[in-house]
Scaffold this motif. Structure first.
Motif, PDB file in Angstrom:
ATOM      1  N   ALA A  57      11.726 -11.216  -1.630  1.00  0.00           N
ATOM      2  CA  ALA A  57      11.209 -10.662  -2.818  1.00  0.00           C
ATOM      3  C   ALA A  57       9.770 -10.766  -2.825  1.00  0.00           C
ATOM      4  CB  ALA A  57      11.633 -10.932  -4.264  1.00  0.00           C
ATOM      5  N   CYS A  58       8.771 -10.121  -3.751  1.00  0.00           N
ATOM      6  CA  CYS A  58       7.363 -10.218  -3.643  1.00  0.00           C
ATOM      7  C   CYS A  58       6.826 -10.221  -5.077  1.00  0.00           C
ATOM      8  CB  CYS A  58       6.793  -9.519  -2.717  1.00  0.00           C
ATOM      9  SG  CYS A  58       6.973  -7.826  -2.956  1.00  0.00           S
ATOM     10  N   VAL A  59       5.563 -10.745  -5.135  1.00  0.00           N
ATOM     11  CA  VAL A  59       4.924 -10.732  -6.438  1.00  0.00           C
ATOM     12  C   VAL A  59       3.786  -9.720  -6.380  1.00  0.00           C
ATOM     13  CG1 VAL A  59       3.601 -11.870  -8.397  1.00  0.00           C
ATOM     14  CG2 VAL A  59       5.478 -13.163  -7.138  1.00  0.00           C
ATOM     15  N   ILE A  60       3.617  -8.759  -7.265  1.00  0.00           N
ATOM     16  CA  ILE A  60       2.543  -7.785  -7.049  1.00  0.00           C
ATOM     17  C   ILE A  60       1.926  -7.618  -8.373  1.00  0.00           C
ATOM     18  CG2 ILE A  60       3.789  -6.457  -5.084  1.00  0.00           C
ATOM     19  CD1 ILE A  60       4.618  -4.129  -7.302  1.00  0.00           C
ATOM     20  N   ARG A  61       0.746  -7.160  -8.266  1.00  0.00           N
ATOM     21  CA  ARG A  61       0.020  -6.975  -9.433  1.00  0.00           C
ATOM     22  C   ARG A  61      -0.389  -5.533  -9.823  1.00  0.00           C
ATOM     23  NH1 ARG A  61      -4.110 -11.227  -9.951  1.00  0.00           N
ATOM     24  NH2 ARG A  61      -2.515 -12.165 -11.239  1.00  0.00           N
ATOM     25  N   LEU A  62      -0.338  -5.086 -11.017  1.00  0.00           N
ATOM     26  CA  LEU A  62      -0.693  -3.795 -11.422  1.00  0.00           C
ATOM     27  C   LEU A  62      -1.986  -3.909 -11.697  1.00  0.00           C
ATOM     28  CD1 LEU A  62       2.175  -2.856 -14.050  1.00  0.00           C
ATOM     29  CD2 LEU A  62       1.902  -1.992 -11.785  1.00  0.00           C
ATOM     30  N   GLN A  63      -2.675  -3.041 -10.951  1.00  0.00           N
ATOM     31  CA  GLN A  63      -4.312  -2.926 -11.238  1.00  0.00           C
ATOM     32  C   GLN A  63      -5.055  -2.419 -12.398  1.00  0.00           C
ATOM     33  OE1 GLN A  63      -4.678  -5.534  -9.274  1.00  0.00           O
ATOM     34  NE2 GLN A  63      -6.228  -4.777  -8.330  1.00  0.00           N
ATOM     35  N   ASP A  64      -4.243  -1.316 -12.903  1.00  0.00           N
ATOM     36  CA  ASP A  64      -4.860  -0.501 -13.877  1.00  0.00           C
ATOM     37  C   ASP A  64      -3.856  -0.519 -15.226  1.00  0.00           C
ATOM     38  OD1 ASP A  64      -6.875   0.211 -12.219  1.00  0.00           O
ATOM     39  OD2 ASP A  64      -5.585   1.742 -11.237  1.00  0.00           O
ATOM     40  N   ALA A  65      -2.915  -1.086 -15.400  1.00  0.00           N
ATOM     41  CA  ALA A  65      -2.131  -1.118 -16.620  1.00  0.00           C
ATOM     42  C   ALA A  65      -2.984  -1.655 -17.783  1.00  0.00           C
ATOM     43  CB  ALA A  65      -0.863  -2.059 -16.230  1.00  0.00           C
ATOM     44  N   ALA A  66      -3.501  -0.759 -18.414  1.00  0.00           N
ATOM     45  CA  ALA A  66      -4.251  -1.326 -19.675  1.00  0.00           C
ATOM     46  C   ALA A  66      -3.414  -1.956 -20.878  1.00  0.00           C
ATOM     47  CB  ALA A  66      -5.417   0.003 -20.210  1.00  0.00           C
ATOM     48  N   ASP A  67      -2.311  -1.350 -21.075  1.00  0.00           N
ATOM     49  CA  ASP A  67      -1.505  -1.625 -22.130  1.00  0.00           C
ATOM     50  C   ASP A  67      -0.133  -1.792 -22.118  1.00  0.00           C
ATOM     51  OD1 ASP A  67      -0.676   0.887 -22.334  1.00  0.00           O
ATOM     52  OD2 ASP A  67      -2.150   1.588 -23.698  1.00  0.00           O
ATOM     53  N   ALA A  99       4.701  -0.086 -18.878  1.00  0.00           N
ATOM     54  CA  ALA A  99       6.080   0.303 -18.814  1.00  0.00           C
ATOM     55  C   ALA A  99       6.254   1.509 -17.726  1.00  0.00           C
ATOM     56  CB  ALA A  99       6.623   0.656 -20.262  1.00  0.00           C
ATOM     57  N   ALA A 100       5.292   2.510 -17.863  1.00  0.00           N
ATOM     58  CA  ALA A 100       5.505   3.669 -17.148  1.00  0.00           C
ATOM     59  C   ALA A 100       5.200   3.527 -15.806  1.00  0.00           C
ATOM     60  CB  ALA A 100       4.071   4.675 -17.555  1.00  0.00           C
ATOM     61  N   ALA A 101       4.330   2.480 -15.242  1.00  0.00           N
ATOM     62  CA  ALA A 101       4.332   2.063 -13.777  1.00  0.00           C
ATOM     63  C   ALA A 101       5.710   1.339 -13.312  1.00  0.00           C
ATOM     64  CB  ALA A 101       2.960   1.141 -13.495  1.00  0.00           C
ATOM     65  N   LEU A 102       6.138   0.599 -14.138  1.00  0.00           N
ATOM     66  CA  LEU A 102       7.319  -0.093 -13.929  1.00  0.00           C
ATOM     67  C   LEU A 102       8.449   0.879 -13.616  1.00  0.00           C
ATOM     68  CD1 LEU A 102       8.986  -2.813 -13.270  1.00  0.00           C
ATOM     69  CD2 LEU A 102       9.334  -3.126 -15.757  1.00  0.00           C
ATOM     70  N   ALA A 111       0.889  -1.263  -0.174  1.00  0.00           N
ATOM     71  CA  ALA A 111       0.115  -0.112   0.010  1.00  0.00           C
ATOM     72  C   ALA A 111       0.823   1.422   0.075  1.00  0.00           C
ATOM     73  CB  ALA A 111      -0.831   0.035   1.515  1.00  0.00           C
ATOM     74  N   ARG A 112       1.778   1.286   0.677  1.00  0.00           N
ATOM     75  CA  ARG A 112       2.917   2.382   0.914  1.00  0.00           C
ATOM     76  C   ARG A 112       3.489   2.493  -0.603  1.00  0.00           C
ATOM     77  NH1 ARG A 112       6.842   2.050   5.507  1.00  0.00           N
ATOM     78  NH2 ARG A 112       7.551   3.880   4.525  1.00  0.00           N
ATOM     79  N   LEU A 113       3.841   1.366  -1.183  1.00  0.00           N
ATOM     80  CA  LEU A 113       4.620   1.396  -2.555  1.00  0.00           C
ATOM     81  C   LEU A 113       3.672   2.025  -3.516  1.00  0.00           C
ATOM     82  CD1 LEU A 113       7.007   0.819  -4.274  1.00  0.00           C
ATOM     83  CD2 LEU A 113       5.928  -1.622  -4.510  1.00  0.00           C
ATOM     84  N   SER A 114       2.388   1.510  -3.419  1.00  0.00           N
ATOM     85  CA  SER A 114       1.532   2.110  -4.342  1.00  0.00           C
ATOM     86  C   SER A 114       1.211   3.509  -4.151  1.00  0.00           C
ATOM     87  CB  SER A 114       0.092   1.425  -4.153  1.00  0.00           C
ATOM     88  OG  SER A 114      -1.037   1.703  -4.888  1.00  0.00           O
ATOM     89  N   ALA A 115       1.184   3.855  -3.043  1.00  0.00           N
ATOM     90  CA  ALA A 115       0.921   5.554  -2.903  1.00  0.00           C
ATOM     91  C   ALA A 115       2.244   6.225  -3.164  1.00  0.00           C
ATOM     92  CB  ALA A 115       0.765   5.760  -1.282  1.00  0.00           C
ATOM     93  N   GLN A 116       3.273   5.809  -3.077  1.00  0.00           N
ATOM     94  CA  GLN A 116       4.650   6.400  -3.340  1.00  0.00           C
ATOM     95  C   GLN A 116       4.847   6.425  -5.028  1.00  0.00           C
ATOM     96  OE1 GLN A 116       8.098   4.770  -1.418  1.00  0.00           O
ATOM     97  NE2 GLN A 116       7.178   5.115   0.607  1.00  0.00           N
ATOM     98  N   ALA A 117       4.412   5.403  -5.826  1.00  0.00           N
ATOM     99  CA  ALA A 117       4.505   5.087  -7.127  1.00  0.00           C
ATOM    100  C   ALA A 117       3.457   5.726  -7.785  1.00  0.00           C
ATOM    101  CB  ALA A 117       4.634   3.629  -7.568  1.00  0.00           C
ATOM    102  N   GLY A 118       2.283   6.208  -7.170  1.00  0.00           N
ATOM    103  CA  GLY A 118       1.011   6.638  -7.704  1.00  0.00           C
ATOM    104  C   GLY A 118       0.360   5.806  -8.871  1.00  0.00           C
TER     105      GLY A 118
END
Length: 105
Positions: free
Chosen positions: A66-76, A81-84, A46-53
């Motif tokens: 390490a951990c596996v996370i899912r991008l919720q709103d990456a449409a394409d 790439a922008a989120a990463l 949740a903190r990572l999400s807030a920091q990365a936007g």
């Protein structure tokens, strides 16, 4: 009943009894945090999400901290790439990579 029939019948079932559906799956990333920063738990993501936007969800912790996370709103792929790039640019992040099958060459 054959195994194929059972699998076919189960394919349309939802794990939630109330008919709720899981949001469409976005791309997954493998992320490792620098020591003493964020944790691979719901609060850390949740903190990572807030920091990365970007909206992220913890899938599971991995070995090697390490951990596996899912991008919720990456449409394409451009949004992915922008989120990463945003995640990689954060001080707590040691590395972030797409979660993809590895094959021997």
């Amino acid at each position: 009943m054959s195994l194929i029939t059972v699998l076919a019948l189960g394919a349309g079932c939802s794990s939630a009894g109330d008919g709720a559906r899981e949001p469409a799956a976005g791309p997954q990333l493998i992320v490792k945090f620098r020591s003493g920063t964020l944790a691979c738990d719901d609060a850390g993501i949740a903190r990572l999400s807030a920091q990365a936007g970007v909206r992220l969800r913890l899938i599971r912790p991995m070995s090697g901290d390490a951990c596996v996370i899912r991008l919720q709103d990456a449409a394409d792929s451009a949004a992915t790439a922008a989120a990463l790039a945003a995640i990689r640019g954060l001080p707590p992040v040691q590395y972030a990579e797409p979660d993809a099958p590895m094959r021997a060459s």
